[in-house]
Design a protein around this motif. Structure first.
Motif, mmCIF file in Angstrom:
data_model
loop_
_atom_site.group_PDB
_atom_site.id
_atom_site.type_symbol
_atom_site.label_atom_id
_atom_site.label_comp_id
_atom_site.label_asym_id
_atom_site.label_seq_id
_atom_site.Cartn_x
_atom_site.Cartn_y
_atom_site.Cartn_z
ATOM 1 N N GLN A 19 0.775 -1.330 -0.128
ATOM 2 C CA GLN A 19 -0.045 0.160 0.033
ATOM 3 C C GLN A 19 0.855 1.247 0.319
ATOM 4 N N ARG A 23 2.366 1.742 -3.780
ATOM 5 C CA ARG A 23 1.054 1.962 -4.537
ATOM 6 C C ARG A 23 0.571 3.618 -4.495
ATOM 7 N N MET A 24 0.594 4.730 -2.487
ATOM 8 C CA MET A 24 0.735 5.414 -2.704
ATOM 9 C C MET A 24 1.757 6.316 -2.953
#
Length: 149
Positions: free
Chosen positions: A12, A15-16
């Motif tokens: 995550q 991805r961010m």
């Protein structure tokens, strides 16, 4: 934390980071800048004290020449200004120009809207935990020296 949970965090965060980088590259291109220049702008904006070219060099892990070129580009583009605010005329402070802030705010409005939408899904108590986590993660990452370029 079990390895699977740590991996989920890593996925995550990557991805961010990718999404933020996509926006940063778009802003850089729209302003005729390099993505590193946008990192420099963020460092100047977020600095707790006066930002100097030397502190910027350390923060970005760049050479003196690369920082000079970056600061020159930012100044020519109207994003920052240099000032000598000390009795020691060799000390230069870098300031984010108010007009440049407006351009950045307008460009990054989708990021602000996404953050607002995401925060609406959490209670104030949960957001405090998220903020504590992000602060701690940034502190840990700040302990690492940037690679020299």
């Amino acid at each position: 934390m079990p390895p699977a949970d740590l991996q989920a965090f890593a996925v995550q965060l990557r991805r961010m980071n990718g999404e933020v980088n996509r926006l940063v590259h778009g802003f850089a291109a729209s302003q005729g800048l390099h993505p590193t220049d946008v990192q420099a702008l963020a460092a100047i904006l977020d600095s707790e004290g006066p930002m100097t070219p030397g502190r910027l060099r350390e923060h970005l892990g760049l050479t003196s020449g690369a920082v000079t070129a970056c600061v020159d580009r930012l100044e020519r583009a109207g994003h920052i200004r240099r000032s000598r605010e000390s009795t020691d005329r060799r000390v230069v402070h870098l300031h984010y120009e108010p007009g440049a802030r407006a351009a950045a705010r307008a460009f990054f409005r989708p990021l602000a809207a996404a953050a607002e939408g995401a925060t609406a899904r959490f209670s104030p108590e949960e957001l405090q935990v998220v903020l504590r986590f992000l602060t701690a993660l940034n502190e840990e990452l700040g302990l690492e020296s940037p690679p020299r370029r």
